[in-house]
Design a protein around this motif. Structure first.
Motif, mmCIF file in Angstrom:
data_model
loop_
_atom_site.group_PDB
_atom_site.id
_atom_site.type_symbol
_atom_site.label_atom_id
_atom_site.label_comp_id
_atom_site.label_asym_id
_atom_site.label_seq_id
_atom_site.Cartn_x
_atom_site.Cartn_y
_atom_site.Cartn_z
ATOM 1 N N ARG A 218 0.831 -1.202 0.000
ATOM 2 C CA ARG A 218 0.000 0.000 0.000
ATOM 3 C C ARG A 218 0.867 1.255 0.000
ATOM 4 O O ARG A 218 1.934 1.282 0.619
ATOM 5 N N TYR A 219 0.400 2.256 -0.709
ATOM 6 C CA TYR A 219 1.134 3.521 -0.750
ATOM 7 C C TYR A 219 1.298 4.065 0.663
ATOM 8 O O TYR A 219 0.336 4.174 1.423
ATOM 9 N N THR A 220 2.528 4.414 1.020
ATOM 10 C CA THR A 220 2.756 5.013 2.338
ATOM 11 C C THR A 220 2.167 6.413 2.394
ATOM 12 O O THR A 220 1.642 6.845 3.414
ATOM 13 N N GLU A 221 2.259 7.129 1.274
ATOM 14 C CA GLU A 221 1.594 8.416 1.130
ATOM 15 C C GLU A 221 0.757 8.328 -0.145
ATOM 16 O O GLU A 221 1.302 8.305 -1.245
ATOM 17 N N SER A 222 -0.546 8.297 0.007
ATOM 18 C CA SER A 222 -1.401 8.078 -1.144
ATOM 19 C C SER A 222 -1.294 9.220 -2.148
ATOM 20 O O SER A 222 -1.353 10.396 -1.771
ATOM 21 N N PRO A 223 -1.145 8.903 -3.434
ATOM 22 C CA PRO A 223 -1.054 9.940 -4.450
ATOM 23 C C PRO A 223 -2.400 10.541 -4.826
ATOM 24 O O PRO A 223 -2.458 11.470 -5.633
ATOM 25 N N TRP A 224 -3.489 10.014 -4.265
ATOM 26 C CA TRP A 224 -4.832 10.526 -4.552
ATOM 27 C C TRP A 224 -5.744 10.210 -3.376
ATOM 28 O O TRP A 224 -5.414 9.391 -2.514
ATOM 29 N N PRO A 225 -6.902 10.841 -3.296
ATOM 30 C CA PRO A 225 -7.833 10.559 -2.197
ATOM 31 C C PRO A 225 -8.252 9.097 -2.205
ATOM 32 O O PRO A 225 -8.499 8.515 -3.257
ATOM 33 N N MET A 226 -8.362 8.501 -1.011
ATOM 34 C CA MET A 226 -8.682 7.080 -0.903
ATOM 35 C C MET A 226 -10.076 6.845 -0.317
ATOM 36 O O MET A 226 -10.432 5.707 -0.019
ATOM 37 N N ASP A 227 -10.845 7.911 -0.148
ATOM 38 C CA ASP A 227 -12.169 7.745 0.432
ATOM 39 C C ASP A 227 -13.088 6.973 -0.508
ATOM 40 O O ASP A 227 -12.845 6.867 -1.716
ATOM 41 N N GLU A 228 -14.176 6.449 0.048
ATOM 42 C CA GLU A 228 -15.069 5.575 -0.709
ATOM 43 C C GLU A 228 -15.699 6.279 -1.906
ATOM 44 O O GLU A 228 -15.820 5.702 -2.992
ATOM 45 N N ILE A 229 -16.101 7.521 -1.731
ATOM 46 C CA ILE A 229 -16.751 8.249 -2.828
ATOM 47 C C ILE A 229 -15.802 8.395 -4.010
ATOM 48 O O ILE A 229 -16.157 8.129 -5.161
ATOM 49 N N HIS A 230 -14.572 8.801 -3.731
ATOM 50 C CA HIS A 230 -13.599 8.979 -4.806
ATOM 51 C C HIS A 230 -13.252 7.641 -5.458
ATOM 52 O O HIS A 230 -13.137 7.537 -6.683
ATOM 53 N N ARG A 231 -13.084 6.592 -4.645
ATOM 54 C CA ARG A 231 -12.760 5.270 -5.196
ATOM 55 C C ARG A 231 -13.861 4.787 -6.139
ATOM 56 O O ARG A 231 -13.580 4.260 -7.222
ATOM 57 N N LYS A 232 -15.107 4.957 -5.744
ATOM 58 C CA LYS A 232 -16.210 4.518 -6.588
ATOM 59 C C LYS A 232 -16.263 5.300 -7.900
ATOM 60 O O LYS A 232 -16.621 4.755 -8.949
#
Length: 296
Positions: A218-232
């Motif tokens: 897993r990314y140690t620092e996510s390059p993008w938002p990881m919330d459910e809304i954005h993922r969907k």
């Protein structure tokens, strides 16, 4: 059954072919294709999986589908705690006793949760897992993997054994024939790579296909938002792009965007050629594209 070798030395006595069959007969277990049950009976493969997952003493490991406990015993040797999620109530009931018999000094490290991994939520587990290590049922491997990565952000490292074809697809890179939806969605969470191949003879019953190991860090620092809304939102555009993978993205995404013209506008805004096809885009490009869709 006599006391297992190593049982008194703080080590787990791993299962071999004979032990697997004895336990299966004792518990009345008849492996079913419906649950994707193929039990590992090779100790060296178990050790290899644990090592490939970099499981350490500070890890809380989530195992899916522990079955008769072959991999569970190896994980207990290495990790501080193992949470085993098992859908089969018979197997879930007997696993703690198997561990007590074969690794009595390690038994308190195990928690068994009788549940469907496709529906497990963080609240169902007694602790936040830091690693996912599992021999995933072939028929639901990708949905289970993606669900757990989304539901359990505490998981830093994932090492799963899946059907070889699925392993290749998960770890595929843009531009290849097998690159597709699983590749992009797994890449949303971290870096994905193949971690080896496993022959069919180490299972009982012997499956019809070879298996592969896949590791996701897993990314140690996510390059993008990881919330459910954005993922969907990202998943929506990925599904649309590959539903008609032979078409250009301008055409394939017309339904998602509302029209070919609007699809082209969003593609250009995301820095993507409208004439490109989905298999040429990496996960980051799909994220940029999803961000061009208006929010509700």
């Amino acid at each position: 059954m006599s006391e297992p070798e190593n049982a008194g030395r703080g080590e787990a006595a791993l299962l071999g072919p004979a032990e697997v069959r004895v336990l299966a007969e004792r518990f009345g277990v008849r492996p079913t294709k419906q649950l994707g049950q193929n039990f590992v009976h090779d100790a060296n493969t178990v050790r290899r999986i644990v090592a490939a997952g970099s499981v350490g003493r500070d890890d809380v490991v989530l195992e899916v589908g522990p079955g008769l406990g072959s991999l569970t015993l190896g994980l207990l040797d290495a990790a501080d705690r193992v949470i085993a999620v098992e859908i089969d109530p018979n197997l879930a009931e007997h696993l703690p006793q198997t561990v007590k018999d074969r690794a009595p000094t390690l038994a308190d490290r195990l928690t068994v949760v009788q549940a469907d991994a496709l529906r497990v939520q963080a609240a169902d587990l007694p602790a936040a897992p830091t690693a996912l290590v599992a021999n995933l049922p072939y028929n639901v491997a990708v949905p289970v993997l993606l669900h757990l990565l989304a539901e359990l952000p505490s998981i830093r490292t994932t090492l799963v054994m899946v059907q070889l074809e699925v392993a290749d697809r998960l770890a595929a890179v843009p531009g290849g024939r097998i690159y597709g939806v699983p590749s992009v969605k797994a890449g949303f969470f971290g870096t994905v790579k193949r971690a080896g191949t496993v022959g069919r003879q180490i299972f009982w019953p012997v499956p019809q296909v070879e298996s592969g190991l896949v590791r996701i860090d897993r990314y140690t620092e996510s390059p993008w938002p990881m919330d459910e809304i954005h993922r969907k939102r990202v998943y929506e555009v990925v599904d649309a792009a590959f539903a008609q993978r032979r078409k250009t993205l301008r055409a394939a995404l017309a339904g998602w965007a509302g029209s070919p013209v609007e699809a082209e506008r969003r593609l250009v805004a995301a820095g993507i050629a409208p004439t490109a096809r989905g298999e040429t885009l990496d996960t980051a490009a799909f994220v940029r594209l999803a961000q061009q869709a208006p929010t509700e």
